[in-house]
Scaffold this motif. Structure first.
Motif, short mmCIF file in Angstrom:
data_model
loop_
_atom_site.label_atom_id
_atom_site.label_comp_id
_atom_site.label_asym_id
_atom_site.label_seq_id
_atom_site.Cartn_x
_atom_site.Cartn_y
_atom_site.Cartn_z
N LEU A 6 4.60 -1.94 7.64
CA LEU A 6 4.48 -1.91 6.20
C LEU A 6 3.56 -2.70 5.89
N ARG A 7 2.63 -2.29 4.66
CA ARG A 7 1.38 -2.85 4.71
C ARG A 7 1.12 -3.60 3.31
N SER A 27 -4.68 -9.59 4.66
CA SER A 27 -3.59 -8.67 5.03
C SER A 27 -2.49 -9.70 5.55
N PHE A 28 -1.15 -9.02 5.12
CA PHE A 28 -0.15 -9.64 5.90
C PHE A 28 1.10 -8.46 6.27
N HIS A 29 0.66 -7.47 7.17
CA HIS A 29 1.46 -6.47 7.49
C HIS A 29 2.66 -6.72 8.18
N LEU A 43 0.73 -0.95 0.08
CA LEU A 43 0.03 0.13 -0.09
C LEU A 43 0.79 1.18 0.01
N ASP A 44 1.97 0.98 0.41
CA ASP A 44 2.86 2.35 0.55
C ASP A 44 4.18 2.29 -0.34
N SER A 45 4.57 2.94 -1.25
CA SER A 45 5.86 2.96 -1.95
C SER A 45 6.78 3.18 -1.14
N HIS A 46 6.69 4.21 -0.26
CA HIS A 46 7.91 4.72 0.42
C HIS A 46 7.11 4.90 2.12
N VAL A 47 8.10 4.45 3.03
CA VAL A 47 7.62 4.61 4.30
C VAL A 47 8.88 5.39 5.30
N SER A 48 8.72 6.54 5.91
CA SER A 48 9.72 7.02 6.78
C SER A 48 9.45 7.01 7.98
N LEU A 63 11.83 1.53 2.61
CA LEU A 63 12.00 2.09 4.19
C LEU A 63 13.01 3.20 4.44
N LEU A 64 12.67 4.34 4.89
CA LEU A 64 13.90 4.98 4.98
C LEU A 64 13.91 5.51 6.63
#
Lengths: 114, 113
Positions: free
Chosen positions: A21-22, A73-75, A7-12, A110-111
């Motif tokens: 991370l979804r 889901s498998f977060h 669901l997210d291309s980048h997570v900070s 992931l940043l």
């Protein structure tokens, strides 16, 4: 057919804060699910896998993931991020025994900031 | 523990040339998978072999071919290379067809100029 949506291309996140991370999946059969990590210019390393046993799966480096069939889901989570966690993470689905082709999600970068 | 070995690690070719990538699976693993990861993309499954026979086929172009040998190593042959073939090519291995876990090699980075 199987598919994975990250669901997210980048997570900070900041170092020491939780990581989420979804990942949502679609599968015609009982799936096996994986999270792989890829550090820059490196190969793919398996973090953890779900194979129809316990729904809460613990992996390496403090990561864990929960399989929720009702939410498909498998977060992936980690209580406290470390600088070395900065990498790209792929959620992966396989339709299980006898058919082991992996289908990858688009990845989440992931940043981690100090 | 021994891991999947891929060679070469880096390869630079010109358009229309050919390339051969090699993969040596973990000892006693009998199944090999090939994946292509374009720049900024997720890995895409190309083809797999079990006991030297093709077991599954993904998005492998007709210009590519692959085989698995008696010692279980595999080679991916790529002909008439195009700029779009520039990618990281991963090999993975497992024990048994339909195994739940695949072990990935470090990849071969192919650059087509």
């Amino acid at each position: 057919a199987q598919s994975v949506t990250q669901l997210d291309s980048h997570v900070s996140v900041s170092e020491g804060t939780p990581v989420l991370l979804r990942c949502n999946y679609s599968s015609s059969y009982s799936p096996s699910l994986f999270w792989y990590v890829q550090h820059p210019n490196k190969g793919l390393q398996l973090l953890l896998k779900y194979t129809s046993a316990a729904t809460l799966v613990k992996g390496i480096n403090g990561f864990e993931a929960e399989f929720k069939k009702s939410e498909t889901s498998f977060h992936l989570t980690k209580p406290s991020a470390h600088m070395s966690d900065a990498a790209e993470y792929f959620c992966v689905v396989s339709e299980g025994a006898g058919y082991s082709t992996l289908t990858f999600g688009k990845g989440t970068m992931l940043l981690v900031s100090p | 523990a021994a891991g999947v070995i891929q060679s070469p690690r880096h390869l630079i070719k010109e358009k229309r040339e050919t390339a051969t990538l090699k993969c040596y699976p973990i000892p006693r693993h009998d199944t090999v998978y090939w994946y292509q990861q374009g720049p900024g993309q997720d890995p895409q499954f190309l083809i797999s072999f079990y006991e030297k026979m093709q077991s599954d086929k993904g998005s492998i172009p007709d210009r590519f071919s692959a085989q698995q040998f008696s010692d279980y190593h595999s080679e991916l042959n790529m002909s008439s290379l195009e700029l779009g073939d520039s990618a990281l090519y991963f090999c993975a291995s497992s024990f048994g067809q339909g195994a739940l876990e695949q072990f990935f090699g470090p990849g071969t980075r192919l650059t087509v100029l």
